[in-house]
Design an enzyme around this catalytic site. Structure first.
Site, mmCIF file in Angstrom:
data_model
loop_
_atom_site.group_PDB
_atom_site.id
_atom_site.type_symbol
_atom_site.label_atom_id
_atom_site.label_comp_id
_atom_site.label_asym_id
_atom_site.label_seq_id
_atom_site.Cartn_x
_atom_site.Cartn_y
_atom_site.Cartn_z
ATOM 1 N N HIS A 145 11.890 -7.136 -1.830
ATOM 2 C CA HIS A 145 10.620 -7.798 -2.154
ATOM 3 C C HIS A 145 10.454 -7.952 -3.665
ATOM 4 O O HIS A 145 11.117 -7.273 -4.454
ATOM 5 C CB HIS A 145 9.429 -7.004 -1.609
ATOM 6 C CG HIS A 145 9.204 -7.220 -0.138
ATOM 7 N ND1 HIS A 145 9.870 -6.501 0.823
ATOM 8 C CD2 HIS A 145 8.387 -8.093 0.521
ATOM 9 C CE1 HIS A 145 9.479 -6.911 2.024
ATOM 10 N NE2 HIS A 145 8.577 -7.870 1.867
ATOM 11 N N LYS A 149 4.895 -5.646 -5.362
ATOM 12 C CA LYS A 149 4.493 -5.079 -4.074
ATOM 13 C C LYS A 149 4.079 -3.620 -4.214
ATOM 14 O O LYS A 149 4.773 -2.835 -4.877
ATOM 15 C CB LYS A 149 5.649 -5.225 -3.070
ATOM 16 C CG LYS A 149 5.275 -4.781 -1.680
ATOM 17 C CD LYS A 149 6.245 -5.320 -0.637
ATOM 18 C CE LYS A 149 5.907 -4.839 0.763
ATOM 19 N NZ LYS A 149 4.533 -5.198 1.191
HETATM 20 N N1 LIG Z 1 1.529 -9.996 7.030
HETATM 21 C C1 LIG Z 1 2.226 -10.809 6.245
HETATM 22 O O1 LIG Z 1 2.901 -11.746 6.693
HETATM 23 C C2 LIG Z 1 2.192 -10.584 4.781
HETATM 24 C C3 LIG Z 1 1.521 -9.511 4.299
HETATM 25 N N2 LIG Z 1 1.430 -9.284 2.967
HETATM 26 C C4 LIG Z 1 0.593 -8.177 2.590
HETATM 27 O O2 LIG Z 1 -0.668 -8.721 2.196
HETATM 28 C C5 LIG Z 1 -1.261 -7.912 1.191
HETATM 29 C C6 LIG Z 1 -1.588 -8.785 -0.028
HETATM 30 O O3 LIG Z 1 -0.373 -9.252 -0.561
HETATM 31 P P1 LIG Z 1 -0.370 -10.197 -1.857
HETATM 32 O O4 LIG Z 1 -1.242 -11.376 -1.620
HETATM 33 O O5 LIG Z 1 1.039 -10.400 -2.208
HETATM 34 O O6 LIG Z 1 -1.047 -9.208 -2.915
HETATM 35 P P2 LIG Z 1 -1.902 -9.593 -4.224
HETATM 36 O O7 LIG Z 1 -1.886 -8.389 -5.095
HETATM 37 O O8 LIG Z 1 -1.423 -10.879 -4.783
HETATM 38 O O9 LIG Z 1 -3.350 -9.816 -3.635
HETATM 39 C C7 LIG Z 1 -4.205 -8.770 -3.245
HETATM 40 C C8 LIG Z 1 -5.591 -9.186 -3.580
HETATM 41 O O10 LIG Z 1 -6.499 -8.200 -3.107
HETATM 42 C C9 LIG Z 1 -7.444 -8.000 -4.142
HETATM 43 N N3 LIG Z 1 -8.192 -6.757 -4.030
HETATM 44 C C10 LIG Z 1 -7.863 -5.547 -4.494
HETATM 45 N N4 LIG Z 1 -8.868 -4.688 -4.240
HETATM 46 C C11 LIG Z 1 -9.837 -5.409 -3.606
HETATM 47 C C12 LIG Z 1 -11.131 -5.099 -3.117
HETATM 48 N N5 LIG Z 1 -11.641 -3.875 -3.264
HETATM 49 N N6 LIG Z 1 -11.855 -6.051 -2.518
HETATM 50 C C13 LIG Z 1 -11.390 -7.292 -2.392
HETATM 51 N N7 LIG Z 1 -10.178 -7.663 -2.862
HETATM 52 C C14 LIG Z 1 -9.415 -6.713 -3.457
HETATM 53 C C15 LIG Z 1 -6.645 -8.080 -5.417
HETATM 54 O O11 LIG Z 1 -7.491 -8.267 -6.527
HETATM 55 P P3 LIG Z 1 -7.000 -7.880 -8.030
HETATM 56 O O12 LIG Z 1 -6.059 -8.982 -8.399
HETATM 57 O O13 LIG Z 1 -8.238 -7.855 -8.826
HETATM 58 O O14 LIG Z 1 -6.348 -6.532 -7.934
HETATM 59 C C16 LIG Z 1 -5.780 -9.290 -5.107
HETATM 60 O O15 LIG Z 1 -6.440 -10.491 -5.418
HETATM 61 C C17 LIG Z 1 -0.265 -6.794 0.903
HETATM 62 O O16 LIG Z 1 -0.606 -5.666 1.663
HETATM 63 C C18 LIG Z 1 1.061 -7.356 1.414
HETATM 64 O O17 LIG Z 1 1.966 -6.357 1.810
HETATM 65 C C19 LIG Z 1 2.009 -10.111 2.058
HETATM 66 C C20 LIG Z 1 2.735 -11.192 2.482
HETATM 67 C C21 LIG Z 1 2.904 -11.509 3.890
HETATM 68 O O1 LIG Z 2 4.014 -7.777 0.087
HETATM 69 C C1 LIG Z 2 4.660 -8.761 0.522
HETATM 70 O O2 LIG Z 2 5.016 -9.698 -0.183
HETATM 71 C C2 LIG Z 2 4.984 -8.780 1.958
HETATM 72 N N1 LIG Z 2 4.495 -7.839 2.710
HETATM 73 C C3 LIG Z 2 4.677 -7.713 4.109
HETATM 74 C C4 LIG Z 2 5.407 -6.431 4.420
HETATM 75 O O3 LIG Z 2 5.096 -5.387 3.804
HETATM 76 O O4 LIG Z 2 6.270 -6.432 5.299
HETATM 77 C C5 LIG Z 2 5.270 -8.950 4.740
HETATM 78 C C6 LIG Z 2 6.276 -9.655 3.909
HETATM 79 O O5 LIG Z 2 7.442 -8.914 3.919
HETATM 80 C C7 LIG Z 2 5.775 -9.893 2.505
#
Ligand SMILES: NC(=O)C1=CN([C@@H]2O[C@H](COP(=O)(O)OP(=O)(O)OC[C@H]3O[C@@H](n4cnc5c(N)ncnc54)[C@H](OP(=O)(O)O)[C@@H]3O)[C@@H](O)[C@H]2O)C=CC1
Ligand SMILES: O=C(O)C1=N[C@H](C(=O)O)C[C@H](O)C1
Length: 256
Positions: A145, A149
């Protein structure tokens, strides 16, 4: 189909931005508001800093959560308490948290989907790995990743190991006298399977599952090259969660 009113938590994030676009571009979805703890989201709907403040203002049908493990758990629990159906992409929940959320969803008779990976290719990679594990018991999971992350191992790697556990007897892999001369060299261990987490700038989300047996190896690999790859899974989850009355963990359980 009736309009589905959606709130998105984490709208400034890498996934959140894509989800805002998805909801705004889908005719049967309506973006009601977003939850951003800093209140900085650049969207043309109300921005709330806190989930309760958001739900006190109006109750959506669905909350999409794409935040961090602690916040995601709190948001999912709060949504269920308010009668809102969560679609959760956030990874890093503990088994205890998943059990508690399932009990809450069932007691409220509300749908809730928690999907560690919304990409169809990743779901197939996990299913194919589960199939292969019936024939190959020695398995190494390597997830790769981007370096922003927060959780390791990835939710996808943990889910893959859990799916494999359903069909594989626990087995200590490698030499019985094997010793790590450098801590962590063999990765994390689930039932004897090893999980290795690679973090590098330039990567998005990738996983390969390697199987070994006498004279042969098999590698099953999936690559997400952008976050749009996750959005068809988010869309089908928002539609499906409206028809559920329990918690579903993993997209494979709602795809035909
Ligand atoms: N299920 C799937 O297919 C996928 C899952 N994921 C998961 O999704 C999640 C997000 O990933 P990603 O978008 O890359 O992460 P990012 O860090 O880009 O986004 C997370 C967001 O959450 C915000 N945040 C943090 N604390 C709070 C709060 N208290 N209230 C509201 N918002 C908050 C952050 O704000 P700030 O920038 O201010 O910290 C940021 O904007 C992760 O857990 C990742 O593992 C990711 C990709 C695919
Ligand atoms: O944080 C990410 O980027 C992703 N998170 C998910 C995970 O923890 O498996 C899904 C995907 O791999 C991207």
């Amino acid at each position: 189909m009736e309009q589905i009113n959606v709130v998105i938590a984490g709208p400034r994030g890498r996934m959140g931005k894509e989800a805002v676009e998805l909801v705004q571009d889908t005719p049967q979805f309506a973006l009601m508001s977003v939850i951003d703890h800093k209140g900085e989201a650049n969207v043309d709907v109300p921005v709330f800093k806190d989930i309760k403040e958001c739900f006190e203002s109006s109750i959506p049908h669905v909350l999409i959560d794409l935040t961090t493990p602690e916040v995601g758990y709190h948001h999912t629990k709060t949504a269920l308490e308010y009668g809102v159906r969560p679609v959760v992409g956030t990874t890093g929940f503990t088994q205890e948290e998943l059990i508690e959320l399932r009990q809450l969803a069932e007691s409220k008779e509300l749908g809730c989907i928690i999907a560690p990976n919304f990409a169809i290719g990743a779901v197939l990679m996990m299913k194919f790995s589960q199939m292969a594990a019936k024939y190959f018991e020695d398995i190494e999971i390597i997830e790769l990743h981007h370096d922003q992350k927060l959780d390791a191992p990835s939710g996808t790697a943990v889910k893959t190991a859990e799916m494999i556990k359903e069909v594989r007897e626990a087995k200590v892999q490698g030499h019985p006298d094997e010793k790590e001369t450098l801590k962590g060299a063999r990765g994390a261990d689930i039932d004897g399977m090893h999980i290795h987490s690679v973090r590098l700038p330039g990567l998005i989300a990738h996983q390969q599952v390697m199987f070994g047996a006498e004279g042969q190896t098999l590698t099953i690999r999936h690559d997400s090259y952008n976050r749009a790859s996750f959005m068809s899974g988010v869309k089908v989850s928002v539609e499906t969660v409206m028809k559920l009355d329990t918690l579903v963990y993993g997209l494979e359980n709602i795809l035909e």
